[in-house]
Design a protein around this motif. Structure first.
Motif, PDB file in Angstrom:
ATOM      1  N   VAL A  44       5.111 -10.627   2.764  1.00  0.00           N
ATOM      2  CA  VAL A  44       6.456 -10.426   2.220  1.00  0.00           C
ATOM      3  C   VAL A  44       7.434 -10.639   3.363  1.00  0.00           C
ATOM      4  N   GLN A  45       8.334 -11.616   3.220  1.00  0.00           N
ATOM      5  CA  GLN A  45       9.280 -11.934   4.290  1.00  0.00           C
ATOM      6  C   GLN A  45      10.718 -11.681   3.830  1.00  0.00           C
ATOM      7  N   GLU A  46      11.024 -10.455   3.548  1.00  0.00           N
ATOM      8  CA  GLU A  46      12.362 -10.077   3.120  1.00  0.00           C
ATOM      9  C   GLU A  46      13.112  -9.485   4.306  1.00  0.00           C
ATOM     10  N   MET A  47      14.323  -9.986   4.590  1.00  0.00           N
ATOM     11  CA  MET A  47      15.074  -9.545   5.762  1.00  0.00           C
ATOM     12  C   MET A  47      15.544  -8.104   5.645  1.00  0.00           C
ATOM     13  N   THR A  48      15.938  -7.687   4.436  1.00  0.00           N
ATOM     14  CA  THR A  48      16.413  -6.311   4.290  1.00  0.00           C
ATOM     15  C   THR A  48      15.283  -5.312   4.429  1.00  0.00           C
ATOM     16  N   LEU A  49      14.054  -5.753   4.258  1.00  0.00           N
ATOM     17  CA  LEU A  49      12.913  -4.847   4.394  1.00  0.00           C
ATOM     18  C   LEU A  49      12.754  -4.391   5.836  1.00  0.00           C
ATOM     19  N   THR A  50      13.173  -5.171   6.802  1.00  0.00           N
ATOM     20  CA  THR A  50      13.095  -4.738   8.196  1.00  0.00           C
ATOM     21  C   THR A  50      14.303  -3.899   8.590  1.00  0.00           C
ATOM     22  N   PHE A  51      15.441  -4.157   8.000  1.00  0.00           N
ATOM     23  CA  PHE A  51      16.681  -3.508   8.406  1.00  0.00           C
ATOM     24  C   PHE A  51      16.826  -2.100   7.834  1.00  0.00           C
ATOM     25  N   VAL A  52      16.622  -1.940   6.549  1.00  0.00           N
ATOM     26  CA  VAL A  52      16.892  -0.673   5.868  1.00  0.00           C
ATOM     27  C   VAL A  52      15.983   0.459   6.362  1.00  0.00           C
ATOM     28  N   PRO A  53      14.672   0.282   6.473  1.00  0.00           N
ATOM     29  CA  PRO A  53      13.849   1.406   6.964  1.00  0.00           C
ATOM     30  C   PRO A  53      14.198   1.822   8.392  1.00  0.00           C
ATOM     31  N   LYS A  54      14.540   0.864   9.244  1.00  0.00           N
ATOM     32  CA  LYS A  54      14.930   1.209  10.620  1.00  0.00           C
ATOM     33  C   LYS A  54      16.196   2.054  10.626  1.00  0.00           C
ATOM     34  N   ILE A  55      17.185   1.639   9.854  1.00  0.00           N
ATOM     35  CA  ILE A  55      18.453   2.382   9.814  1.00  0.00           C
ATOM     36  C   ILE A  55      18.229   3.776   9.249  1.00  0.00           C
ATOM     37  N   LEU A  56      17.457   3.885   8.196  1.00  0.00           N
ATOM     38  CA  LEU A  56      17.200   5.206   7.605  1.00  0.00           C
ATOM     39  C   LEU A  56      16.446   6.118   8.570  1.00  0.00           C
ATOM     40  N   ALA A  57      15.437   5.586   9.241  1.00  0.00           N
ATOM     41  CA  ALA A  57      14.685   6.392  10.201  1.00  0.00           C
ATOM     42  C   ALA A  57      15.563   6.822  11.364  1.00  0.00           C
ATOM     43  N   MET A  58      16.413   5.915  11.844  1.00  0.00           N
ATOM     44  CA  MET A  58      17.294   6.258  12.956  1.00  0.00           C
ATOM     45  C   MET A  58      18.342   7.289  12.543  1.00  0.00           C
ATOM     46  N   LEU A  59      18.848   7.200  11.326  1.00  0.00           N
ATOM     47  CA  LEU A  59      19.799   8.204  10.849  1.00  0.00           C
ATOM     48  C   LEU A  59      19.165   9.580  10.746  1.00  0.00           C
ATOM     49  N   VAL A  60      17.925   9.631  10.268  1.00  0.00           N
ATOM     50  CA  VAL A  60      17.232  10.922  10.166  1.00  0.00           C
ATOM     51  C   VAL A  60      17.002  11.519  11.548  1.00  0.00           C
ATOM     52  N   VAL A  61      16.543  10.715  12.480  1.00  0.00           N
ATOM     53  CA  VAL A  61      16.299  11.219  13.833  1.00  0.00           C
ATOM     54  C   VAL A  61      17.607  11.623  14.502  1.00  0.00           C
ATOM     55  N   PHE A  62      18.663  10.854  14.300  1.00  0.00           N
ATOM     56  CA  PHE A  62      19.955  11.217  14.870  1.00  0.00           C
ATOM     57  C   PHE A  62      20.452  12.532  14.296  1.00  0.00           C
ATOM     58  N   TRP A  63      20.297  12.710  13.002  1.00  0.00           N
ATOM     59  CA  TRP A  63      20.736  13.948  12.358  1.00  0.00           C
ATOM     60  C   TRP A  63      19.952  15.143  12.873  1.00  0.00           C
ATOM     61  N   VAL A  64      18.638  14.970  13.067  1.00  0.00           N
ATOM     62  CA  VAL A  64      17.800  16.064  13.551  1.00  0.00           C
ATOM     63  C   VAL A  64      18.085  16.390  15.017  1.00  0.00           C
ATOM     64  N   SER A  65      18.297  15.379  15.841  1.00  0.00           N
ATOM     65  CA  SER A  65      18.449  15.606  17.276  1.00  0.00           C
ATOM     66  C   SER A  65      19.906  15.653  17.743  1.00  0.00           C
ATOM     67  N   MET A  66      20.839  15.648  16.832  1.00  0.00           N
ATOM     68  CA  MET A  66      22.253  15.618  17.200  1.00  0.00           C
ATOM     69  C   MET A  66      22.662  16.858  18.002  1.00  0.00           C
ATOM     70  N   SER A  67      22.183  18.030  17.652  1.00  0.00           N
ATOM     71  CA  SER A  67      22.580  19.237  18.382  1.00  0.00           C
ATOM     72  C   SER A  67      22.020  19.222  19.804  1.00  0.00           C
ATOM     73  N   ALA A  68      20.803  18.742  19.986  1.00  0.00           N
ATOM     74  CA  ALA A  68      20.231  18.662  21.334  1.00  0.00           C
ATOM     75  C   ALA A  68      20.974  17.631  22.178  1.00  0.00           C
ATOM     76  N   MET A  69      21.349  16.510  21.584  1.00  0.00           N
ATOM     77  CA  MET A  69      22.105  15.492  22.312  1.00  0.00           C
ATOM     78  C   MET A  69      23.477  16.028  22.724  1.00  0.00           C
ATOM     79  N   THR A  70      24.120  16.748  21.822  1.00  0.00           N
ATOM     80  CA  THR A  70      25.430  17.322  22.136  1.00  0.00           C
ATOM     81  C   THR A  70      25.322  18.346  23.249  1.00  0.00           C
TER      82      THR A  70
END
Length: 88
Positions: A44-70
């Protein structure tokens, strides 16, 4: 401010940036490898398939680690930058 103090604060700031970005970059790497492996196995060679999961995973990790980063950034400024600005 001497050159030594300036470069020491710069070195500390770069290290803080590395520590703050490491979780996000690590998750992006793992998500990209996982999706790439899935695409290679299923042809399966869909371009959005690579983009969307990365963005979602990064948003979740950013949300979880935001207080430690601050907290890390606030500690850096209170411990290193503000004393230099105040003249101490």
């Amino acid at each position: 401010m001497t050159e030594i103090a300036f470069f020491d604060i710069l070195r500390q700031g770069l290290w803080v940036a590395v520590v703050m970005s490491a979780p996000l970059l690590g998750v992006a790497l793992v998500a990209g490898l996982t999706v790439g492996l899935f695409q290679a196995l299923t042809s399966v060679q869909e371009m959005t398939l690579t983009f969307v999961p990365k963005i979602l995973a990064m948003l979740v990790v950013f949300w979880v680690s935001m207080s430690a980063m601050t907290a890390l950034l606030v500690d850096f400024f209170h411990g290193s930058v503000l004393p230099v600005v105040a003249g101490g």
